[in-house]
Design an enzyme around this catalytic site. Structure first.
Site, PDB file in Angstrom:
ATOM      1  N   LYS A  83       2.325  -3.483   7.051  1.00  0.00           N
ATOM      2  CA  LYS A  83       2.236  -3.752   5.769  1.00  0.00           C
ATOM      3  C   LYS A  83       3.770  -3.511   5.288  1.00  0.00           C
ATOM      4  O   LYS A  83       4.286  -4.103   4.212  1.00  0.00           O
ATOM      5  CB  LYS A  83       1.259  -2.707   4.943  1.00  0.00           C
ATOM      6  CG  LYS A  83       0.018  -3.247   5.024  1.00  0.00           C
ATOM      7  CD  LYS A  83      -0.565  -4.463   4.423  1.00  0.00           C
ATOM      8  CE  LYS A  83      -0.211  -4.497   2.993  1.00  0.00           C
ATOM      9  NZ  LYS A  83      -0.920  -5.751   2.443  1.00  0.00           N
ATOM     10  N   TYR A 118      -1.145  -0.457  11.179  1.00  0.00           N
ATOM     11  CA  TYR A 118      -1.658  -1.114   9.883  1.00  0.00           C
ATOM     12  C   TYR A 118      -0.280  -0.874   8.961  1.00  0.00           C
ATOM     13  O   TYR A 118       0.196  -1.875   8.192  1.00  0.00           O
ATOM     14  CB  TYR A 118      -2.694  -0.724   9.277  1.00  0.00           C
ATOM     15  CG  TYR A 118      -3.037  -0.754   7.846  1.00  0.00           C
ATOM     16  CD1 TYR A 118      -3.230  -2.088   7.473  1.00  0.00           C
ATOM     17  CD2 TYR A 118      -2.948   0.112   6.864  1.00  0.00           C
ATOM     18  CE1 TYR A 118      -3.280  -2.598   6.000  1.00  0.00           C
ATOM     19  CE2 TYR A 118      -3.132  -0.151   5.608  1.00  0.00           C
ATOM     20  CZ  TYR A 118      -3.319  -1.415   5.292  1.00  0.00           C
ATOM     21  OH  TYR A 118      -3.389  -1.852   3.620  1.00  0.00           O
ATOM     22  N   THR A 144       0.952  -1.226   0.120  1.00  0.00           N
ATOM     23  CA  THR A 144      -0.006  -0.033  -0.036  1.00  0.00           C
ATOM     24  C   THR A 144       0.960   1.257  -0.166  1.00  0.00           C
ATOM     25  O   THR A 144       2.058   1.251   0.510  1.00  0.00           O
ATOM     26  CB  THR A 144      -0.919   0.077   1.293  1.00  0.00           C
ATOM     27  OG1 THR A 144      -1.311   1.441   1.230  1.00  0.00           O
ATOM     28  CG2 THR A 144      -0.162  -0.476   2.510  1.00  0.00           C
ATOM     29  N   ASP A 145       0.265   2.286  -0.406  1.00  0.00           N
ATOM     30  CA  ASP A 145       1.028   3.816  -0.439  1.00  0.00           C
ATOM     31  C   ASP A 145       1.197   3.980   1.005  1.00  0.00           C
ATOM     32  O   ASP A 145       2.136   4.961   1.413  1.00  0.00           O
ATOM     33  CB  ASP A 145       0.349   4.665  -1.228  1.00  0.00           C
ATOM     34  CG  ASP A 145      -1.117   5.022  -0.550  1.00  0.00           C
ATOM     35  OD1 ASP A 145      -1.666   4.476   0.299  1.00  0.00           O
ATOM     36  OD2 ASP A 145      -1.764   5.882  -1.397  1.00  0.00           O
ATOM     37  N   GLU A 146       0.563   3.640   2.057  1.00  0.00           N
ATOM     38  CA  GLU A 146       0.605   4.268   3.496  1.00  0.00           C
ATOM     39  C   GLU A 146       2.115   3.619   4.008  1.00  0.00           C
ATOM     40  O   GLU A 146       2.268   4.066   5.080  1.00  0.00           O
ATOM     41  CB  GLU A 146      -0.342   3.249   4.194  1.00  0.00           C
ATOM     42  CG  GLU A 146      -1.965   3.711   3.689  1.00  0.00           C
ATOM     43  CD  GLU A 146      -3.168   3.571   4.745  1.00  0.00           C
ATOM     44  OE1 GLU A 146      -2.821   3.783   6.033  1.00  0.00           O
ATOM     45  OE2 GLU A 146      -4.165   3.239   4.013  1.00  0.00           O
TER      46      GLU A 146
HETATM   47  P1  NAD Z   1     -10.120  -6.725   2.799  1.00  0.00           P
HETATM   48  O1  NAD Z   1     -10.019  -6.299   4.268  1.00  0.00           O
HETATM   49  O2  NAD Z   1     -11.372  -6.353   1.956  1.00  0.00           O
HETATM   50  O3  NAD Z   1      -9.962  -8.285   2.467  1.00  0.00           O
HETATM   51  C1  NAD Z   1      -8.766  -8.859   3.003  1.00  0.00           C
HETATM   52  C2  NAD Z   1      -9.115 -10.685   3.023  1.00  0.00           C
HETATM   53  O4  NAD Z   1      -8.329 -11.323   3.699  1.00  0.00           O
HETATM   54  C3  NAD Z   1     -10.566 -10.928   3.565  1.00  0.00           C
HETATM   55  O5  NAD Z   1     -11.096 -11.902   2.732  1.00  0.00           O
HETATM   56  C4  NAD Z   1      -9.923 -11.877   4.823  1.00  0.00           C
HETATM   57  O6  NAD Z   1     -10.920 -12.935   5.151  1.00  0.00           O
HETATM   58  C5  NAD Z   1      -8.675 -12.387   4.566  1.00  0.00           C
HETATM   59  N1  NAD Z   1      -7.762 -12.702   5.521  1.00  0.00           N
HETATM   60  C6  NAD Z   1      -7.386 -11.890   6.747  1.00  0.00           C
HETATM   61  N2  NAD Z   1      -6.675 -12.660   7.517  1.00  0.00           N
HETATM   62  C7  NAD Z   1      -6.397 -13.638   6.882  1.00  0.00           C
HETATM   63  C8  NAD Z   1      -5.608 -14.637   7.113  1.00  0.00           C
HETATM   64  N3  NAD Z   1      -4.747 -14.724   8.282  1.00  0.00           N
HETATM   65  N4  NAD Z   1      -5.457 -15.765   6.249  1.00  0.00           N
HETATM   66  C9  NAD Z   1      -6.229 -15.629   5.123  1.00  0.00           C
HETATM   67  N5  NAD Z   1      -6.811 -14.795   4.665  1.00  0.00           N
HETATM   68  C10 NAD Z   1      -6.953 -13.555   5.665  1.00  0.00           C
HETATM   69  O7  NAD Z   1      -9.001  -6.207   2.071  1.00  0.00           O
HETATM   70  P2  NAD Z   1      -8.805  -5.243   0.674  1.00  0.00           P
HETATM   71  O8  NAD Z   1      -9.220  -3.752   0.747  1.00  0.00           O
HETATM   72  O9  NAD Z   1      -9.419  -6.093  -0.349  1.00  0.00           O
HETATM   73  O10 NAD Z   1      -7.378  -5.323   0.556  1.00  0.00           O
HETATM   74  C11 NAD Z   1      -6.653  -6.495  -0.216  1.00  0.00           C
HETATM   75  C12 NAD Z   1      -4.885  -5.998  -0.132  1.00  0.00           C
HETATM   76  O11 NAD Z   1      -4.851  -5.014  -0.828  1.00  0.00           O
HETATM   77  C13 NAD Z   1      -4.409  -5.913   1.247  1.00  0.00           C
HETATM   78  O12 NAD Z   1      -3.208  -6.724   1.478  1.00  0.00           O
HETATM   79  C14 NAD Z   1      -4.183  -4.550   1.535  1.00  0.00           C
HETATM   80  O13 NAD Z   1      -3.237  -4.070   2.313  1.00  0.00           O
HETATM   81  C15 NAD Z   1      -4.048  -3.862   0.084  1.00  0.00           C
HETATM   82  N6  NAD Z   1      -4.481  -2.483  -0.376  1.00  0.00           N
HETATM   83  C16 NAD Z   1      -5.798  -2.308   0.078  1.00  0.00           C
HETATM   84  C17 NAD Z   1      -6.044  -0.661  -0.513  1.00  0.00           C
HETATM   85  C18 NAD Z   1      -7.645  -0.357  -0.284  1.00  0.00           C
HETATM   86  O14 NAD Z   1      -8.009   0.681  -0.509  1.00  0.00           O
HETATM   87  N7  NAD Z   1      -8.493  -1.116   0.120  1.00  0.00           N
HETATM   88  C19 NAD Z   1      -5.227  -0.038  -0.906  1.00  0.00           C
HETATM   89  C20 NAD Z   1      -3.888  -0.534  -1.158  1.00  0.00           C
HETATM   90  C21 NAD Z   1      -3.635  -1.580  -0.879  1.00  0.00           C
END
Ligand code: NAD
Length: 315
Positions: free
Chosen positions: A149, A145, A121-123
């Site tokens: 990451k 968080y 993530t950009d964070e």
């Molecule tokens: P989300 O919270 O919607 O989904 C996360 C998924 O991971 C869920 O289905 C959850 O059940 C699963 N999970 C959590 N812990 C787990 C474990 N121990 N074992 C197996 N599965 C597990 O998240 P998202 O928004 O879809 O983000 C997906 C990825 O993208 C993440 O890595 C996040 O850091 C990254 N990301 C998200 C954003 C955003 O704006 N949402 C931006 C940049 C990066």
């Protein structure tokens, strides 16, 4: 595909299975997901002949070794993702995001997986008052968080440098789109505004974030999986930067709500002021460009919520 039942992961899986990306028409996808509160089977086309869903925790060593064996590629998205929760209790963030990522990487190393993408993530860069972060800038995460990451992101780098695991890291800005768990700002605000309820705006509302439609993020991840160079990091930005206040104004208008529904609340602890990515590298080297216009994408999302008001957070 780890985390394939979550917001972004499930979009990616559906895109691969629906043949949206050239060359994946026959791909077999195995989703590994713990199905925490954030994951939902309703996000996935259960029963699709090329989809296998395994409920498992990415921290489990033997289980992950067994699941990763025989896979051509791994896209790692599973994570604890909500900053506010990490401020309340960061332990599951350290466990899943740091130890879980290390376990995924180690499983890939042992299985000799040929392509691995770790979605970061950009964070991880922390706050920037002007200009934009490039991939060469240092990491200075401020929330638990973001710190978890950043640790995962650097673990990927170490597995490439030390073991030559062919891993690429992507650092994307904030995503919006259908199916996001309604604790995050955009779905929280839309669902509450549509229901005539109050929404909480942190601090002065001047924190700036860059916003990208989830479909564009997934296309970028796929471009990295296909054409990225092992050991490299790719920023995924959008160029659409908005203060939370501006975003709230747009949402109030699109939801036909009233500004009286907005309540200013005490700022989030350690709230980063501004994020901004320089994503010239992925644009130049991999030919990626975002496609979804922000105002159009946001209006469609409000419409989606309007017609899915009583459903789960599933697509
Ligand atoms: P989300 O919270 O919607 O989904 C996360 C998924 O991971 C869920 O289905 C959850 O059940 C699963 N999970 C959590 N812990 C787990 C474990 N121990 N074992 C197996 N599965 C597990 O998240 P998202 O928004 O879809 O983000 C997906 C990825 O993208 C993440 O890595 C996040 O850091 C990254 N990301 C998200 C954003 C955003 O704006 N949402 C931006 C940049 C990066």
């Amino acid at each position: 595909m780890t985390g394939g039942a979550g917001f972004i992961g499930s979009w990616y899986v559906r895109s691969v299975l629906s043949g949206e990306y050239q060359g994946t028409e026959r791909a077999q996808v195995t989703v590994v997901d713990k199905l925490t509160y954030a994951g939902s089977l309703g996000n996935l086309p259960i029963g699709h002949p090329r989809l296998t869903v395994v409920r498992a925790d990415i921290c489990l060593k033997r289980r992950m070794r067994q699941l990763v064996r025989g896979q051509d590629a791994v896209v790692h998205m599973a994570a604890e993702t909500h900053v506010d929760r990490s401020i309340g209790d960061a332990s599951s963030f350290a466990r899943t995001n740091v130890l879980g990522t290390q376990n995924v990487l180690e499983s890939c190393r042992r299985a000799g997986v040929e392509r691995v993408v770790c979605v970061s993530t950009d964070e991880v860069y922390g706050s920037i008052s002007s200009g934009a972060w490039t991939e060469d800038d240092g990491l200075a995460p401020n929330s638990p968080y973001a710190a978890s990451k950043a640790a995962a992101d650097l673990m990927a780098r170490a597995y490439y440098t030390t073991h030559r695991v062919p891993v690429m890291v992507t650092r994307c800005c904030n995503n919006y789109g259908p199916g996001q768990y309604p604790e995050k700002m955009v779905p929280l605000f839309i669902t509450r505004l549509l229901a005539g309820k109050q929404v909480p705006l942190y601090g002065d509302g001047l924190n700036v974030r860059e916003w990208l439609h989830v479909s564009d993020h997934c296309r970028a991840v796929h471009a990295v999986l296909e054409k990225g160079k092992a050991g490299e990091v790719y920023n995924i930005g959008s160029g659409t930067a908005l203060a939370n206040l501006e975003l709230t104004r747009k949402l109030v208008r699109l939801c036909g709500a009233s500004w009286d529904q907005v309540t200013y609340v005490a700022d989030r602890k350690g709230h980063d002021g501004r994020y901004a990515l320089d994503d010239g590298k992925i644009r130049q080297e991999l030919g990626y460009r975002p496609r979804v216009d922000f105002d159009k994408g946001l209006a469609e999302l409000v419409h989606w919520h309007g017609t899915n008001r009583h459903g789960s957070h599933a697509y």
